[in-house]
Design an enzyme around this catalytic site. Structure first.
Site, short mmCIF file in Angstrom:
data_model
loop_
_atom_site.label_atom_id
_atom_site.label_comp_id
_atom_site.label_asym_id
_atom_site.label_seq_id
_atom_site.Cartn_x
_atom_site.Cartn_y
_atom_site.Cartn_z
N HIS A 172 0.80 -1.33 0.06
CA HIS A 172 -0.07 -0.03 0.02
C HIS A 172 0.84 1.16 -0.18
CE1 HIS A 172 -2.94 3.03 1.04
NE2 HIS A 172 -2.35 3.14 2.22
N HIS A 232 1.16 5.48 -1.97
CA HIS A 232 1.52 6.39 -1.76
C HIS A 232 2.84 7.17 -2.54
CE1 HIS A 232 -1.34 7.29 1.41
NE2 HIS A 232 -1.26 6.27 1.47
#
Ligand SMILES: [Fe+2]
Length: 266
Positions: free
Chosen positions: A145, A150
């Site tokens: 993730h 990000h």
């Protein structure tokens, strides 16, 4: 022996002592870290296999649901299909390009701490990998993730800037404002989307990194107009699929409305 990392009973790794030891070891490395380049994690073959499997499943979805430039942002970070990138290697590319660096945390942290650090150019991120039995699902943010979502997004012109503004707005903010900023962060940087070539595209890290969530842009989620006030007053549940996704008509709306809302707060 007391454990550093607590897992819920329904966590996929709850009954796996090897996984739990690994989680503790990676958490310990983060807790012992005192600035400078993040600790090197020697990811195992199995962990790298999880990463590969996720890419295999996400790649066609990125073609359909990610913005056109997303894959080139990933290649600028040097992602390889068979190897989880090291946070320190990502920083070598991220820092000169954006002024941001990633630093490790042992697990979930308070939103106020996360946002405060963000305002200072530090993105606090996890380094562990989800349990290998569920490569397409994780109940908490893991390294996939953090980097697929990000780190890649940060290279988008404007995203790093908005992250910094959100972080600065949170610094010293009273509790009710902090809650609003936290929610806006969630609905934009984690689950925001915008229209490109007539179709909604995933912009948030939570969408870009999730096999299950990204497809809900097409079916399953209620797509709402990009209304920052509505985001600020809408609570969220991180443990379930998001029932709504706020979709901007274009980048200019995404950027402009967020800046406008942050206007007196940053
Ligand atoms: Fe996230």
């Amino acid at each position: 022996m007391p454990r550093l990392v607590e897992l819920d009973r329904d966590h996929p790794g709850f009954r796996d002592p090897g996984y739990r030891e690994r989680r503790d070891a990676i958490a310990e490395a983060a807790l012992n870290h005192r600035g400078g380049p993040p600790p090197q994690i020697n990811y195992t073959q199995e962990e790298n296999r999880v990463w590969s499997e996720i890419w295999t499943h996400l790649a066609p979805l990125h073609q359909r649901f990610a913005p056109a430039g997303y894959r080139s942002l990933c290649s600028r970070l040097g992602f390889e299909e068979g190897r989880i990138p090291q946070m320190r290697d990502i920083n070598e590319r991220l820092l000169p390009a954006t002024g941001f660096q990633m630093q490790p945390v042992a697990g979930l942290i308070e939103a106020s701490e996360f946002l405060t650090q963000l305002g200072g150019g530090v993105f606090l991120a996890t380094q562990y990998v989800r349990h290998p039995s569920t490569p397409l699902y994780t109940p908490e943010p893991d390294v996939v993730h953090e980097v697929v979502g990000h780190a890649a997004s940060f290279l988008h012109p404007g995203i790093a800037d908005l992250n910094r503004m959100l972080g600065r707005a949170a610094q010293g903010a009273p509790e009710p404002i902090l809650t609003q900023i936290e929610r806006v962060y969630w609905w934009t940087m984690e689950f925001g989307a915008l229209i490109e070539d007539g179709h909604p595209r995933a912009f948030g890290a939570g969408l870009l990194s999730s096999f299950g969530e990204i497809r809900r842009l097409e079916e399953g989620a209620n797509l709402l107009d990009f209304d920052v006030e509505a985001m600020a007053s809408r609570d969220y549940d991180p443990t379930d699929y998001q029932p709504v996704i706020f979709v901007a008509s274009c980048w200019e709306e995404f950027d402009g409305k967020l800046r406008e809302w942050l206007g007196g707060r940053a």
